[in-house]
Design a protein around this motif. Sequence first.
Motif, PDB file in Angstrom:
ATOM      1  N   LEU A 171       4.935  40.234 -26.162  1.00 46.19           N
ATOM      2  CA  LEU A 171       4.678  41.223 -27.211  1.00 46.19           C
ATOM      3  C   LEU A 171       5.970  41.898 -27.665  1.00 46.19           C
ATOM      4  CD1 LEU A 171       1.394  43.058 -26.102  1.00 46.19           C
ATOM      5  CD2 LEU A 171       1.724  41.613 -28.113  1.00 46.19           C
ATOM      6  N   VAL A 172       6.769  42.327 -26.679  1.00 48.46           N
ATOM      7  CA  VAL A 172       8.037  42.978 -27.007  1.00 48.46           C
ATOM      8  C   VAL A 172       8.942  42.011 -27.764  1.00 48.46           C
ATOM      9  CG1 VAL A 172      10.158  43.986 -26.057  1.00 48.46           C
ATOM     10  CG2 VAL A 172       7.931  44.594 -25.082  1.00 48.46           C
ATOM     11  N   LEU A 173       8.999  40.777 -27.297  1.00 53.24           N
ATOM     12  CA  LEU A 173       9.874  39.779 -27.912  1.00 53.24           C
ATOM     13  C   LEU A 173       9.427  39.441 -29.331  1.00 53.24           C
ATOM     14  CD1 LEU A 173      12.237  37.795 -27.595  1.00 53.24           C
ATOM     15  CD2 LEU A 173      10.611  36.129 -26.688  1.00 53.24           C
ATOM     16  N   PHE A 174       8.102  39.179 -29.496  1.00 50.29           N
ATOM     17  CA  PHE A 174       7.610  38.746 -30.802  1.00 50.29           C
ATOM     18  C   PHE A 174       7.596  39.890 -31.826  1.00 50.29           C
ATOM     19  CE2 PHE A 174       4.929  35.116 -28.787  1.00 50.29           C
ATOM     20  CZ  PHE A 174       6.086  34.398 -28.587  1.00 50.29           C
ATOM     21  N   ILE A 175       7.094  41.043 -31.408  1.00 51.68           N
ATOM     22  CA  ILE A 175       6.996  42.157 -32.360  1.00 51.68           C
ATOM     23  C   ILE A 175       8.385  42.679 -32.728  1.00 51.68           C
ATOM     24  CG2 ILE A 175       6.181  44.534 -32.681  1.00 51.68           C
ATOM     25  CD1 ILE A 175       3.781  43.798 -30.955  1.00 51.68           C
ATOM     26  N   GLU A 201      13.778  52.435 -32.516  1.00 50.25           N
ATOM     27  CA  GLU A 201      12.602  51.633 -32.864  1.00 50.25           C
ATOM     28  C   GLU A 201      12.282  50.627 -31.762  1.00 50.25           C
ATOM     29  OE1 GLU A 201      13.606  53.803 -36.261  1.00 50.25           O
ATOM     30  OE2 GLU A 201      14.909  52.530 -35.037  1.00 50.25           O
ATOM     31  N   LEU A 202      13.310  50.097 -31.110  1.00 50.50           N
ATOM     32  CA  LEU A 202      13.080  49.153 -30.013  1.00 50.50           C
ATOM     33  C   LEU A 202      12.399  49.855 -28.835  1.00 50.50           C
ATOM     34  CD1 LEU A 202      13.470  46.300 -28.938  1.00 50.50           C
ATOM     35  CD2 LEU A 202      15.727  46.985 -28.102  1.00 50.50           C
ATOM     36  N   ILE A 203      12.812  51.060 -28.517  1.00 55.11           N
ATOM     37  CA  ILE A 203      12.175  51.835 -27.444  1.00 55.11           C
ATOM     38  C   ILE A 203      10.713  52.111 -27.788  1.00 55.11           C
ATOM     39  CG2 ILE A 203      12.171  54.091 -26.296  1.00 55.11           C
ATOM     40  CD1 ILE A 203      15.228  54.081 -26.546  1.00 55.11           C
ATOM     41  N   LEU A 204      10.435  52.367 -29.067  1.00 53.45           N
ATOM     42  CA  LEU A 204       9.061  52.611 -29.507  1.00 53.45           C
ATOM     43  C   LEU A 204       8.185  51.381 -29.287  1.00 53.45           C
ATOM     44  CD1 LEU A 204       7.325  54.775 -30.872  1.00 53.45           C
ATOM     45  CD2 LEU A 204       7.955  53.804 -33.072  1.00 53.45           C
ATOM     46  N   ILE A 205       8.720  50.204 -29.561  1.00 53.94           N
ATOM     47  CA  ILE A 205       7.980  48.954 -29.327  1.00 53.94           C
ATOM     48  C   ILE A 205       7.687  48.778 -27.836  1.00 53.94           C
ATOM     49  CG2 ILE A 205       8.156  46.439 -29.443  1.00 53.94           C
ATOM     50  CD1 ILE A 205       9.722  46.822 -32.073  1.00 53.94           C
ATOM     51  N   PHE A 206       8.656  49.121 -26.974  1.00 53.39           N
ATOM     52  CA  PHE A 206       8.438  49.075 -25.529  1.00 53.39           C
ATOM     53  C   PHE A 206       7.259  49.966 -25.138  1.00 53.39           C
ATOM     54  CE2 PHE A 206      12.797  47.363 -24.965  1.00 53.39           C
ATOM     55  CZ  PHE A 206      12.548  46.413 -23.995  1.00 53.39           C
ATOM     56  N   LYS A 207       7.216  51.168 -25.674  1.00 45.38           N
ATOM     57  CA  LYS A 207       6.149  52.121 -25.328  1.00 45.38           C
ATOM     58  C   LYS A 207       4.776  51.604 -25.754  1.00 45.38           C
ATOM     59  CE  LYS A 207       8.917  56.379 -25.628  1.00 45.38           C
ATOM     60  NZ  LYS A 207       9.081  57.655 -26.368  1.00 45.38           N
ATOM     61  N   ILE A 208       4.690  51.090 -26.983  1.00 45.20           N
ATOM     62  CA  ILE A 208       3.406  50.614 -27.502  1.00 45.20           C
ATOM     63  C   ILE A 208       2.925  49.398 -26.727  1.00 45.20           C
ATOM     64  CG2 ILE A 208       2.291  49.593 -29.533  1.00 45.20           C
ATOM     65  CD1 ILE A 208       4.131  51.407 -31.239  1.00 45.20           C
ATOM     66  N   ALA A 209       3.826  48.453 -26.446  1.00 44.42           N
ATOM     67  CA  ALA A 209       3.451  47.261 -25.680  1.00 44.42           C
ATOM     68  C   ALA A 209       2.991  47.645 -24.279  1.00 44.42           C
ATOM     69  CB  ALA A 209       4.632  46.298 -25.611  1.00 44.42           C
ATOM     70  N   SER A 210       3.689  48.582 -23.637  1.00 42.41           N
ATOM     71  CA  SER A 210       3.322  49.011 -22.285  1.00 42.41           C
ATOM     72  C   SER A 210       1.959  49.685 -22.273  1.00 42.41           C
ATOM     73  CB  SER A 210       4.380  49.978 -21.740  1.00 42.41           C
ATOM     74  OG  SER A 210       5.646  49.361 -21.705  1.00 42.41           O
ATOM     75  N   ALA A 211       1.718  50.571 -23.271  1.00 43.93           N
ATOM     76  CA  ALA A 211       0.428  51.256 -23.342  1.00 43.93           C
ATOM     77  C   ALA A 211      -0.702  50.271 -23.608  1.00 43.93           C
ATOM     78  CB  ALA A 211       0.473  52.322 -24.437  1.00 43.93           C
ATOM     79  N   SER A 212      -0.453  49.264 -24.433  1.00 45.85           N
ATOM     80  CA  SER A 212      -1.479  48.258 -24.737  1.00 45.85           C
ATOM     81  C   SER A 212      -1.821  47.425 -23.509  1.00 45.85           C
ATOM     82  CB  SER A 212      -0.989  47.349 -25.876  1.00 45.85           C
ATOM     83  OG  SER A 212      -0.690  48.098 -27.034  1.00 45.85           O
ATOM     84  N   ILE A 213      -0.812  46.999 -22.775  1.00 40.71           N
ATOM     85  CA  ILE A 213      -1.047  46.187 -21.574  1.00 40.71           C
ATOM     86  C   ILE A 213      -1.751  47.010 -20.489  1.00 40.71           C
ATOM     87  CG2 ILE A 213       0.090  44.954 -19.690  1.00 40.71           C
ATOM     88  CD1 ILE A 213      -0.052  43.434 -22.366  1.00 40.71           C
ATOM     89  N   PHE A 220       2.013  56.318 -32.848  1.00 40.33           N
ATOM     90  CA  PHE A 220       3.471  56.463 -32.799  1.00 40.33           C
ATOM     91  C   PHE A 220       4.147  56.133 -34.139  1.00 40.33           C
ATOM     92  CE2 PHE A 220       2.527  55.661 -28.233  1.00 40.33           C
ATOM     93  CZ  PHE A 220       3.051  56.838 -27.717  1.00 40.33           C
ATOM     94  N   LYS A 221       3.322  55.915 -35.195  1.00 37.84           N
ATOM     95  CA  LYS A 221       3.800  55.692 -36.565  1.00 37.84           C
ATOM     96  C   LYS A 221       4.725  54.473 -36.673  1.00 37.84           C
ATOM     97  CE  LYS A 221       3.482  60.604 -37.661  1.00 37.84           C
ATOM     98  NZ  LYS A 221       4.179  61.819 -38.149  1.00 37.84           N
ATOM     99  N   LEU A 222       4.366  53.431 -35.910  1.00 41.40           N
ATOM    100  CA  LEU A 222       5.182  52.215 -35.949  1.00 41.40           C
ATOM    101  C   LEU A 222       5.152  51.567 -37.332  1.00 41.40           C
ATOM    102  CD1 LEU A 222       6.846  50.188 -34.188  1.00 41.40           C
ATOM    103  CD2 LEU A 222       4.713  48.889 -33.933  1.00 41.40           C
ATOM    104  N   TYR A 223       4.006  51.644 -38.003  1.00 41.55           N
ATOM    105  CA  TYR A 223       3.870  50.989 -39.302  1.00 41.55           C
ATOM    106  C   TYR A 223       4.551  51.756 -40.436  1.00 41.55           C
ATOM    107  CZ  TYR A 223       0.363  48.109 -36.947  1.00 41.55           C
ATOM    108  OH  TYR A 223      -0.269  47.252 -36.090  1.00 41.55           O
ATOM    109  N   LYS A 224       5.026  52.953 -40.152  1.00 40.88           N
ATOM    110  CA  LYS A 224       5.712  53.745 -41.173  1.00 40.88           C
ATOM    111  C   LYS A 224       7.233  53.640 -41.079  1.00 40.88           C
ATOM    112  CE  LYS A 224       2.146  57.233 -41.979  1.00 40.88           C
ATOM    113  NZ  LYS A 224       1.842  58.683 -42.055  1.00 40.88           N
ATOM    114  N   LYS A 225       7.717  52.898 -40.094  1.00 41.74           N
ATOM    115  CA  LYS A 225       9.155  52.779 -39.914  1.00 41.74           C
ATOM    116  C   LYS A 225       9.788  51.911 -41.006  1.00 41.74           C
ATOM    117  CE  LYS A 225       9.374  55.235 -36.171  1.00 41.74           C
ATOM    118  NZ  LYS A 225      10.069  56.538 -36.182  1.00 41.74           N
ATOM    119  N   ALA A 226      10.973  52.343 -41.481  1.00 37.60           N
ATOM    120  CA  ALA A 226      11.754  51.546 -42.429  1.00 37.60           C
ATOM    121  C   ALA A 226      12.643  50.608 -41.617  1.00 37.60           C
ATOM    122  CB  ALA A 226      12.595  52.447 -43.329  1.00 37.60           C
TER     123      ALA A 226
END
Length: 608
Positions: A110-114, A72-84, A58-64
């Motif tokens: 994860l959502v809170l810390f990241i 970007e917050l919605i993207l973090i939700f998606k990644i955390a959900s997929a990981s869990i 999802f190119k999280l590491y390429k975000k400015a």
Amino acid sequence: MTYKQRLSLFIIIDSAIVLAAIFFSHLLVRGTIDTSPFFYLVSATAILLSHHLFSFKFKLYKKAWEYASIGELILIFKIASASILTAAIFHGVLLNEVFIRRLSVTWLLLVLFIGGSRFCWRIYRDLYLSRLSYSDRTLIIGAGSAGTMVARQLLKSNESDLQPVGFIDDDVKKHHLDIMGIPVFGGVGEIEEIVKQLKVTNIVIAIPSLSRKELNVIFQECIKTDAKTQILPMLEDLMTGKLSVNQFRDVQVEDLLGREPVVLNDDKISEDITNKVVLVTGAGGSIGSEICRQIAQFNPEKLVLLGHGENSIYSIEMELKESFRGSKIEFISVIAEIQDAKKMMSVMETFQPDVVYHAAAHKHVPLMERNPEEAVKNNMIGTLNVANAASWHGVKTFVMISSDKAVNPTSVMGATKRLAEMIVHHMDESSNTKFVAVRFGNVLGSRGSVIPLFKKQIEKGGPVTVTHPDMVRYFMTIPEASRLVIQAGALAHGGEIFVLDMGEPVKIVDLAKNLIKLSGYSVEEIGIEYTGTRPGEKLYEELLKDDEVGEHQVHPKIYVGKTSELYISEIEEIIGTFLSMEKEELRDRLIALANNKFANSQVMSISV
């Protein structure tokens, strides 16, 4: 920091966050850390691998993150959900049990810390790091959408030294409100007081919809301060990407003195120019070159650029070929002197133009006072040569560029332009070609005009030289004057003089003061020196005499004046004998003749 360094840093930080989230989730749910090492190994491996995998996907590491928002917050939700979810599958396969409570808490952490780590960096950057680069406290005029956009860009940008500290807006509903943490202080009338109160060093005018009159009002308040005043780029430049919203430009004299743009009758102009052959004399000059630029927008078949200066003609030819590269217009350069009658006949015969715009002339007042014979050669004989050639070869319309100095002339330049108008009118009476003249005032920024002179004097540290404290002039911009010339050709019936109603005249000393302030200096630093009026100069210029404009109105802003007989024999006599006269005698004859024959000519006035 390079991309690889940035990526490595994010991977290390996120790995530590994942391990911490697993640890604290177990502690919160069980109240103890006594758990099988195999559980930690499974959970850590599953969540770490899946987090990094989905982060790359999802190119999280390429975000400015300095521009992070809800997306970007919605993207973090998606990644955390997929990981869990991946970890839950691992738990079911390897541990034969899915620890829903612990995984839920881990997801939340994860959502809170990241998310928190990213947004904490943005807050730190906005509130502290970006402030380190600020050196100029900036007041933004206009708290609308454009002003808000400017403030947002300045707060985010590391490249700008401007720190927005307040807004000014005449909308009382916005007063005492904060926009992005920046207060709205008051209206335009309070600029001077607020600049002093906030120690402002820069002012940015961010109201794209301002008329020139409104801009002038705001600027007159700004020059009461010592702050540098700039303005938002034009909307066209923002939309096309030529300039960004934080690339401000300095306020120009043209912004303050120019009037609202002349509205052209495009359909009528297209009838006369599109797919036709157009010739412009003096095409390398300030007015002639701008006429060429504007004519080219109407797609003539050929545009003939005639002038005697090879460098200026070459320059405008190259510019037009580059600007209209995709068009089918044929640009043709001709180096020729309008004083050469045979050459003018040859040019007209070769190109057979439909319309001629005659912009070639000597127009420097003091120089023509010292060289009256050259004014006769260029302004009168040259005009006669081009007009004769145009008439002989069946040109449809001939438009001559005249000057407001032709009104009650006191100078050789003004007199020869007035006599050239008479020549054009005489040609109209005996020719199938429609001959007209266009009369306008001083042109901002043209060669030999007062603006470039003042700028050079300011660059050298002053003083700025003004001939007389009471001297006033009418002004218009080069594009405005050029549009009027083109419109005159479209409106012509033959024999008219078109005069633009140029509004109120401007005192030259006020122009000098504004230009000094626009250049970032005070009048005291540069100084203004009065040198006395030069030969041939008047304290004020006239556009029309009181008895010139008739009552017959053919258009809401067009008036047709009176007509009378033209006395051309005296002009022919001067042309035939001027070389045998002394300069002073020639000067007196020209001015006397121009004034005697001025009063009753046919005049059409355009008020825009």
